[in-house]
Scaffold this active site. Structure first.
Site, PDB file in Angstrom:
ATOM      1  N   HIS A 136       9.076   0.667  -1.872  1.00 34.86           N
ATOM      2  CA  HIS A 136       9.773  -0.945  -1.860  1.00 34.86           C
ATOM      3  C   HIS A 136      10.599  -0.956  -3.037  1.00 34.86           C
ATOM      4  O   HIS A 136      11.594  -1.533  -2.914  1.00 34.86           O
ATOM      5  CB  HIS A 136       8.626  -1.657  -1.984  1.00 34.86           C
ATOM      6  CG  HIS A 136       7.298  -1.718  -1.022  1.00 34.86           C
ATOM      7  ND1 HIS A 136       5.996  -1.285  -1.046  1.00 34.86           N
ATOM      8  CD2 HIS A 136       7.342  -2.129   0.442  1.00 34.86           C
ATOM      9  CE1 HIS A 136       5.380  -1.536  -0.045  1.00 34.86           C
ATOM     10  NE2 HIS A 136       6.144  -2.036   0.880  1.00 34.86           N
ATOM     11  N   LEU A 163       2.950  -3.220  -3.156  1.00 38.52           N
ATOM     12  CA  LEU A 163       4.272  -2.683  -3.523  1.00 38.52           C
ATOM     13  C   LEU A 163       4.090  -1.126  -3.959  1.00 38.52           C
ATOM     14  O   LEU A 163       2.847  -1.006  -4.664  1.00 38.52           O
ATOM     15  CB  LEU A 163       5.016  -3.260  -4.421  1.00 38.52           C
ATOM     16  CG  LEU A 163       5.565  -4.788  -3.795  1.00 38.52           C
ATOM     17  CD1 LEU A 163       6.414  -5.386  -4.818  1.00 38.52           C
ATOM     18  CD2 LEU A 163       6.083  -4.780  -2.572  1.00 38.52           C
ATOM     19  N   HIS A 164       4.903  -0.375  -3.644  1.00 35.93           N
ATOM     20  CA  HIS A 164       4.828   0.977  -4.132  1.00 35.93           C
ATOM     21  C   HIS A 164       6.215   1.463  -4.326  1.00 35.93           C
ATOM     22  O   HIS A 164       7.241   0.702  -4.252  1.00 35.93           O
ATOM     23  CB  HIS A 164       4.395   1.849  -3.157  1.00 35.93           C
ATOM     24  CG  HIS A 164       4.666   1.746  -1.945  1.00 35.93           C
ATOM     25  ND1 HIS A 164       6.051   2.384  -1.388  1.00 35.93           N
ATOM     26  CD2 HIS A 164       4.207   1.459  -0.805  1.00 35.93           C
ATOM     27  CE1 HIS A 164       6.087   2.319  -0.097  1.00 35.93           C
ATOM     28  NE2 HIS A 164       5.030   1.675   0.218  1.00 35.93           N
ATOM     29  N   GLY A 218      13.531   0.343   4.968  1.00 37.12           N
ATOM     30  CA  GLY A 218      13.022   1.670   4.961  1.00 37.12           C
ATOM     31  C   GLY A 218      13.395   2.698   6.088  1.00 37.12           C
ATOM     32  O   GLY A 218      12.784   2.183   7.161  1.00 37.12           O
ATOM     33  N   MET A 266       5.439  -6.240   3.407  1.00 36.62           N
ATOM     34  CA  MET A 266       4.103  -6.832   3.498  1.00 36.62           C
ATOM     35  C   MET A 266       3.115  -6.513   2.269  1.00 36.62           C
ATOM     36  O   MET A 266       1.857  -6.736   2.193  1.00 36.62           O
ATOM     37  CB  MET A 266       3.294  -6.055   4.702  1.00 36.62           C
ATOM     38  CG  MET A 266       4.064  -6.107   6.094  1.00 36.62           C
ATOM     39  SD  MET A 266       3.085  -5.853   7.508  1.00 36.62           S
ATOM     40  CE  MET A 266       2.619  -4.194   7.275  1.00 36.62           C
ATOM     41  N   VAL A 272      10.999   7.448   0.494  1.00 34.23           N
ATOM     42  CA  VAL A 272      10.320   7.838  -1.062  1.00 34.23           C
ATOM     43  C   VAL A 272       9.127   8.653  -0.600  1.00 34.23           C
ATOM     44  O   VAL A 272       8.141   8.108  -0.146  1.00 34.23           O
ATOM     45  CB  VAL A 272      10.238   6.836  -1.905  1.00 34.23           C
ATOM     46  CG1 VAL A 272       9.673   7.240  -3.168  1.00 34.23           C
ATOM     47  CG2 VAL A 272      11.595   6.041  -2.087  1.00 34.23           C
TER      48      VAL A 272
HETATM   49  P1  AMP Z   1       5.973  -2.411   4.476  1.00 38.65           P
HETATM   50  O1  AMP Z   1       5.577  -3.438   3.346  1.00 38.65           O
HETATM   51  O2  AMP Z   1       5.222  -1.217   4.788  1.00 38.65           O
HETATM   52  O3  AMP Z   1       6.099  -3.573   5.739  1.00 38.65           O
HETATM   53  O4  AMP Z   1       7.396  -1.904   4.111  1.00 38.65           O
HETATM   54  C1  AMP Z   1       8.630  -2.767   3.688  1.00 38.65           C
HETATM   55  C2  AMP Z   1       9.715  -2.005   3.805  1.00 38.65           C
HETATM   56  O5  AMP Z   1       9.465  -0.731   2.821  1.00 38.65           O
HETATM   57  C3  AMP Z   1      10.074  -1.470   5.016  1.00 38.65           C
HETATM   58  O6  AMP Z   1      11.394  -1.674   5.302  1.00 38.65           O
HETATM   59  C4  AMP Z   1       9.710   0.052   4.989  1.00 38.65           C
HETATM   60  O7  AMP Z   1      10.411   0.604   6.061  1.00 38.65           O
HETATM   61  C5  AMP Z   1       9.992   0.001   3.446  1.00 38.65           C
HETATM   62  N1  AMP Z   1       9.201   1.438   3.062  1.00 38.65           N
HETATM   63  C6  AMP Z   1       7.701   1.506   3.124  1.00 38.65           C
HETATM   64  N2  AMP Z   1       7.285   2.602   2.698  1.00 38.65           N
HETATM   65  C7  AMP Z   1       8.564   3.326   2.169  1.00 38.65           C
HETATM   66  C8  AMP Z   1       8.856   4.637   1.614  1.00 38.65           C
HETATM   67  N3  AMP Z   1       7.867   5.536   1.426  1.00 38.65           N
HETATM   68  N4  AMP Z   1      10.142   4.916   1.588  1.00 38.65           N
HETATM   69  C9  AMP Z   1      11.211   4.070   1.616  1.00 38.65           C
HETATM   70  N5  AMP Z   1      10.918   2.814   2.109  1.00 38.65           N
HETATM   71  C10 AMP Z   1       9.777   2.435   2.537  1.00 38.65           C
END
Ligand code: AMP
Length: 259
Positions: free
Chosen positions: A35, A31-32, A145, A28, A174
């Protein structure tokens, strides 16, 4: 790196690389490093890497939460480029949900407990958009993740139930140096709220539901939605709390090496 806003253009671009493997990383945006760990794995394991950026309105039950969700397209595209992404699919809501849209994917049992109970309709939105992304990109492998452990379980079930031809890859959580799981929502926390939020990983680190609940309930400035043991394969101790208007989730595995 190609940036595509429509399904038709994305399909057209991908036609040329279908002979090789394609890794898909759905996000979404905002990014960090969490991601980036998914992108790095995808880059290492596939001939082409596709990242989607879509703040999916269907998985937000609360309009204010959707409006407050952090967005930073330019920064995201720069990070994606650095990470070696070949194609970014960043559609509008209208592209993904054209007028008259009425087909939904509902993972009925797994999607209705824990997060599904506190965010009704959330996993219906997730499952629908993820299946649509799978259809558009037709990836060899898709990267998620463990941070969203229930989301992984829902997608694993969806892949199995609907015989989707994709390999699910799950990467570890992470965390920041102090233990807080990275999340796009963390930028919404004030410095004081961020300190309060640390109670969540500290509570879960007990790996004991009752001890975790006691720790969280004795923390000022934080409301607990749930702390539960869930068998998401692997079994985890999962929790969700609200700090101000920001909702945070986290989990720890209950089997294997705690580190
Ligand atoms: P999001 O943008 O929050 O929907 O996350 C996109 C993908 O990144 C999803 O599969 C999340 O589970 C993964 N993700 C988000 N935060 C983390 C994290 N801290 N460590 C590993 N994967 C993550």
């Amino acid at each position: 790196m190609k940036v595509c806003r429509t399904i038709a253009v994305t399909r057209g671009e991908l036609r040329a690389v279908r002979g090789g493997s394609i890794g898909l990383v759905p996000t979404m945006g905002a990014l960090h490093a969490g991601h980036l760990s998914l992108l790095e794995a995808a880059r290492g394991e596939n001939d082409s890497v596709v990242m989607s950026i879509f703040v999916n309105p269907a998985q937000f039950s609360d309009g204010a939460d959707l409006a407050a969700y952090p967005r930073d397209d330019e920064h995201d595209l720069a990070l994606a480029r650095e990470a070696g992404v070949d194609l970014v699919f960043a559609p509008s809501a209208e592209e993904m949900y054209p007028s008259g849209f009425q087909t939904w994917v509902d993972v009925t049992e797994l999607g209705s407990v824990l997060e599904g109970e506190f965010r009704p309709g959330h996993f219906r939105g997730v499952a629908t958009v993820v299946l649509k992304l799978f259809e558009i990109v037709r990836p060899t492998r898709a990267y998620f993740g463990q941070k969203d452990a229930q989301q992984v379980a829902v997608i694993r079930q969806l892949i199995r139930d609907l015989a989707v031809d994709v390999e699910l890859r799950v990467l570890p959580i992470v965390r920041d140096a102090d233990g807080l799981a990275l999340s796009s929502r963390n930028v919404l926390l004030t410095p004081q709220q961020r300190r309060t939020a640390l109670a969540l990983p500290r509570a879960l680190a007990t790996r004991d539901r009752d001890a975790a609940l006691m720790h969280l309930r004795s923390t000022d400035g934080l409301d607990v939605d749930y702390v539960e043991v869930a068998d998401f394969g692997p079994p985890v101790l999962a929790g969700a709390v609200r700090v101000g208007t920001t909702r945070l989730i986290d989990n720890v595995p209950l089997e294997g090496d705690p580190a």
